[in-house]
Design a protein around this motif. Structure first.
Motif, mmCIF file in Angstrom:
data_model
loop_
_atom_site.group_PDB
_atom_site.id
_atom_site.type_symbol
_atom_site.label_atom_id
_atom_site.label_comp_id
_atom_site.label_asym_id
_atom_site.label_seq_id
_atom_site.Cartn_x
_atom_site.Cartn_y
_atom_site.Cartn_z
ATOM 1 N N ASP A 53 8.690 -2.351 3.397
ATOM 2 C CA ASP A 53 9.449 -2.481 2.150
ATOM 3 C C ASP A 53 8.760 -1.743 0.997
ATOM 4 O OD1 ASP A 53 8.412 -5.872 1.157
ATOM 5 O OD2 ASP A 53 7.289 -4.056 1.602
ATOM 6 N N HIS A 54 7.736 -0.965 1.322
ATOM 7 C CA HIS A 54 6.971 -0.144 0.377
ATOM 8 C C HIS A 54 6.039 -0.963 -0.501
ATOM 9 C CE1 HIS A 54 9.008 3.852 0.995
ATOM 10 N NE2 HIS A 54 9.854 3.025 1.596
ATOM 11 N N SER A 55 5.915 -2.259 -0.260
ATOM 12 C CA SER A 55 4.884 -3.017 -0.963
ATOM 13 C C SER A 55 3.530 -2.568 -0.448
ATOM 14 C CB SER A 55 5.084 -4.519 -0.770
ATOM 15 O OG SER A 55 5.043 -4.858 0.602
ATOM 16 N N THR A 56 2.505 -2.700 -1.282
ATOM 17 C CA THR A 56 1.204 -2.137 -0.947
ATOM 18 C C THR A 56 0.079 -3.129 -1.178
ATOM 19 O OG1 THR A 56 0.999 -1.218 -3.183
ATOM 20 C CG2 THR A 56 1.894 0.228 -1.476
ATOM 21 N N PHE A 57 -1.033 -2.842 -0.527
ATOM 22 C CA PHE A 57 -2.259 -3.618 -0.719
ATOM 23 C C PHE A 57 -3.413 -2.627 -0.756
ATOM 24 C CE2 PHE A 57 -5.322 -6.956 -0.431
ATOM 25 C CZ PHE A 57 -6.364 -6.409 0.309
ATOM 26 N N TYR A 58 -4.365 -2.860 -1.669
ATOM 27 C CA TYR A 58 -5.554 -2.016 -1.794
ATOM 28 C C TYR A 58 -6.801 -2.899 -1.842
ATOM 29 C CZ TYR A 58 -2.200 1.515 -3.376
ATOM 30 O OH TYR A 58 -1.147 2.379 -3.465
ATOM 31 N N ILE A 59 -7.886 -2.402 -1.280
ATOM 32 C CA ILE A 59 -9.150 -3.092 -1.496
ATOM 33 C C ILE A 59 -9.582 -2.822 -2.936
ATOM 34 C CG2 ILE A 59 -9.821 -3.040 0.920
ATOM 35 C CD1 ILE A 59 -11.700 -0.691 0.262
ATOM 36 N N SER A 60 -10.404 -3.704 -3.464
ATOM 37 C CA SER A 60 -10.720 -3.651 -4.891
ATOM 38 C C SER A 60 -11.413 -2.358 -5.290
ATOM 39 C CB SER A 60 -11.572 -4.852 -5.280
ATOM 40 O OG SER A 60 -12.774 -4.877 -4.525
ATOM 41 N N SER A 61 -12.228 -1.795 -4.399
ATOM 42 C CA SER A 61 -13.018 -0.614 -4.765
ATOM 43 C C SER A 61 -12.170 0.642 -4.957
ATOM 44 C CB SER A 61 -14.104 -0.355 -3.723
ATOM 45 O OG SER A 61 -13.545 -0.091 -2.461
ATOM 46 N N VAL A 62 -10.942 0.643 -4.467
ATOM 47 C CA VAL A 62 -10.091 1.834 -4.621
ATOM 48 C C VAL A 62 -8.879 1.567 -5.498
ATOM 49 C CG1 VAL A 62 -10.805 2.618 -2.329
ATOM 50 C CG2 VAL A 62 -8.580 1.485 -2.608
ATOM 51 N N LYS A 63 -8.668 0.315 -5.868
ATOM 52 C CA LYS A 63 -7.500 -0.031 -6.675
ATOM 53 C C LYS A 63 -7.538 0.732 -7.996
ATOM 54 C CE LYS A 63 -6.263 -4.223 -6.108
ATOM 55 N NZ LYS A 63 -6.178 -5.706 -6.166
ATOM 56 N N GLY A 64 -6.425 1.348 -8.333
ATOM 57 C CA GLY A 64 -6.344 2.153 -9.549
ATOM 58 C C GLY A 64 -6.755 3.593 -9.356
ATOM 59 N N ILE A 67 -3.572 5.886 -4.147
ATOM 60 C CA ILE A 67 -2.181 5.484 -4.011
ATOM 61 C C ILE A 67 -1.701 5.827 -2.607
ATOM 62 C CG2 ILE A 67 0.200 5.825 -4.796
ATOM 63 C CD1 ILE A 67 -0.917 6.491 -7.558
ATOM 64 N N ILE A 68 -1.178 4.826 -1.920
ATOM 65 C CA ILE A 68 -0.583 5.050 -0.602
ATOM 66 C C ILE A 68 0.927 5.128 -0.759
ATOM 67 C CG2 ILE A 68 -0.507 2.559 -0.079
ATOM 68 C CD1 ILE A 68 -1.048 3.289 2.854
ATOM 69 N N SER A 69 1.532 6.032 -0.019
ATOM 70 C CA SER A 69 2.986 6.167 -0.061
ATOM 71 C C SER A 69 3.482 6.564 1.325
ATOM 72 C CB SER A 69 3.410 7.204 -1.108
ATOM 73 O OG SER A 69 2.876 8.473 -0.800
ATOM 74 N N ARG A 70 4.789 6.466 1.502
ATOM 75 C CA ARG A 70 5.360 6.807 2.806
ATOM 76 C C ARG A 70 6.694 7.506 2.625
ATOM 77 N NH1 ARG A 70 5.663 1.561 6.112
ATOM 78 N NH2 ARG A 70 6.804 2.899 7.598
ATOM 79 N N ASP A 71 7.014 8.322 3.604
ATOM 80 C CA ASP A 71 8.290 9.024 3.660
ATOM 81 C C ASP A 71 8.891 8.705 5.016
ATOM 82 O OD1 ASP A 71 9.252 12.572 3.353
ATOM 83 O OD2 ASP A 71 10.370 10.814 3.973
ATOM 84 N N ASN A 72 9.782 7.740 5.038
ATOM 85 C CA ASN A 72 10.317 7.291 6.316
ATOM 86 C C ASN A 72 11.161 8.371 7.002
ATOM 87 O OD1 ASN A 72 9.105 4.789 6.121
ATOM 88 N ND2 ASN A 72 10.914 3.788 5.263
ATOM 89 N N ALA A 73 11.848 9.172 6.229
ATOM 90 C CA ALA A 73 12.708 10.199 6.825
ATOM 91 C C ALA A 73 11.904 11.202 7.640
ATOM 92 C CB ALA A 73 13.491 10.908 5.737
#
Length: 121
Positions: A53-64, A67-73
């Motif tokens: 659903d494109h929701s994301t999670f990051y570990i604290s050391s990389v947050k901000g 950025i992770i993203s996806r292209d389902n097509a």
């Protein structure tokens, strides 16, 4: 399952890189995807993941900074890394599924071969 990472390289501290992962062999749009990394001499750790659903999670050391993203097509997942630091130097892996944690085991059935990121002045 086949996962092929690309985009690694050498960059100076403060620089940016974008990693790409091309996926095949499974229904990509239904599956969460993770980026994990291994610093030389240390265990594998998850960095971030993106759900279907494109929701994301990051570990604290990389947050901000990452950025992770996806292209389902096109069955692609990306990791845009900015403000890179020496501590980000690692082999980065694309992984099928949502994984959180450290000292992970790398299962070749669900992990790519990795791409090296080196942050050095």
């Amino acid at each position: 399952v086949q996962l092929v990472e690309s985009g690694g390289g050498s960059v100076q501290p403060g620089g940016s890189l974008r990693l790409s992962c091309e996926a095949s062999g499974f229904t990509f749009s239904n599956v969460a995807m993770t980026w994990a990394r291994q610093v030389a001499g240390k265990g594998l750790e998850s960095v971030c993941h993106i759900n279907n659903d494109h929701s994301t999670f990051y570990i604290s050391s990389v947050k901000g900074r990452f950025i992770i993203s996806r292209d389902n097509a096109n069955k692609m997942v990306y990791l845009h890394m900015t403000s890179l630091q020496h501590e980000d130097t690692a082999v980065y892996y694309c992984v099928k599924g949502a994984i959180i944690g450290s000292n992970l085991d790398r299962d070749p059935a669900y992990w790519g071969q990795g791409t090296q990121v080196t942050v050095s002045s």
